[in-house]
Design a protein around this motif. Structure first.
Motif, PDB file in Angstrom:
ATOM      1  N   CYS A  90     -61.088 -21.717  29.271  1.00 40.13           N
ATOM      2  CA  CYS A  90     -59.907 -22.478  28.847  1.00 40.13           C
ATOM      3  C   CYS A  90     -58.668 -21.925  29.551  1.00 40.13           C
ATOM      4  CB  CYS A  90     -59.730 -22.383  27.342  1.00 40.13           C
ATOM      5  SG  CYS A  90     -58.366 -23.395  26.713  1.00 40.13           S
TER       6      CYS A  90
ATOM      7  N   HIS B 131     -55.727 -22.045  28.494  1.00 40.66           N
ATOM      8  CA  HIS B 131     -54.723 -21.518  27.563  1.00 40.66           C
ATOM      9  C   HIS B 131     -54.857 -20.004  27.484  1.00 40.66           C
ATOM     10  CE1 HIS B 131     -53.161 -20.991  23.224  1.00 40.66           C
ATOM     11  NE2 HIS B 131     -52.137 -20.935  24.068  1.00 40.66           N
TER      12      HIS B 131
ATOM     13  N   SER C 196     -57.568 -27.239  22.341  1.00 41.11           N
ATOM     14  CA  SER C 196     -57.277 -27.997  23.560  1.00 41.11           C
ATOM     15  C   SER C 196     -58.456 -28.919  23.868  1.00 41.11           C
ATOM     16  CB  SER C 196     -57.032 -27.053  24.747  1.00 41.11           C
ATOM     17  OG  SER C 196     -55.762 -26.456  24.649  1.00 41.11           O
TER      18      SER C 196
ATOM     19  N   PRO D  25     -52.696 -26.776  23.474  1.00 46.51           N
ATOM     20  CA  PRO D  25     -51.717 -25.989  24.247  1.00 46.51           C
ATOM     21  C   PRO D  25     -52.115 -25.654  25.680  1.00 46.51           C
ATOM     22  CG  PRO D  25     -53.000 -24.560  22.820  1.00 46.51           C
ATOM     23  CD  PRO D  25     -53.488 -25.954  22.550  1.00 46.51           C
ATOM     24  N   ALA D  26     -53.292 -26.070  26.141  1.00 49.32           N
ATOM     25  CA  ALA D  26     -53.707 -25.714  27.512  1.00 49.32           C
ATOM     26  C   ALA D  26     -52.657 -26.210  28.516  1.00 49.32           C
ATOM     27  CB  ALA D  26     -55.067 -26.322  27.837  1.00 49.32           C
TER      28      ALA D  26
END
Ligand code: FES
Length: 175
Positions: A93, A95, A125, A137-138
């Motif tokens: 990921c 994020h 995400s 929030p990525a």
């Protein structure tokens, strides 16, 4: 007497040479171990190596195939000119680095299939088959691994990872 003195000096010199020899061997071993530990190593079949994907035709449009050893998903996607090709998406990921699992039963976020997307379990995400972010929030799409051709073989190079800010057709390997 003279012989004894010579004998002592020879013994001292011998002991000194032994000490320096042992110290030298120890230093070389330590240096060798340090260099080896810093040298980048890639084991065949492990993350960082190249992975043979077999026949590209075995991956239909919309398919998502997980290569657990290489830590990537191979997806076949469409391009804007109506063509198609492969993307190798790093499973990390963008994020905070959690492993992003593929959820084949979740509603799709792309127009290739009705179901299937990547859901990050850490902060929710969501990514589609192109690795593009659709929620959470990525900050950017899933990173890409290079897809290369060597002779008649198609390989994913898990040691060659690229960050991107969006999806563009040129990222697709037309194989
Ligand atoms: S690590 Fe994936 S959303 Fe935070």
């Amino acid at each position: 007497m003279a012989n004894n003195t010579t004998g002592k000096i020879d013994r001292r010199r011998f002991m000194g040479l032994m000490w320096w020899g042992a110290t030298g061997v120890l230093a070389l071993q330590t240096l060798g171990a340090t260099v080896l530990s810093l040298w980048p190593r890639t084991r065949a079949g492990a993350f960082g190596a190249k992975f043979d994907i077999g026949k590209p035709a075995d991956y239909p449009i919309g398919s998502v195939t997980y290569f657990s050893q290489g830590l990537f998903y191979l997806t076949r996607v469409r391009t804007s000119d109506g063509g198609d090709g492969l993307l190798a998406l790093y499973r990390r990921c963008t994020h905070l680095g959690c492993v992003v699992p593929w959820r084949k039963d979740e509603a799709s976020e792309d127009d290739l299939m009705e179901e299937g997307r990547f859901n990050c379990p850490c902060h929710a995400s969501i990514y589609d088959r192109y690795g593009v972010v659709h929620g959470g929030p990525a900050p950017r799409p899933l990173d890409l691994m290079a897809i290369v051709q060597e002779g008649d073989r198609v390989l994913v190079d898990s040691g060659n990872i690229t960050e991107r800010t969006t999806f563009v057709d040129s990222q697709v390997a037309r194989v």
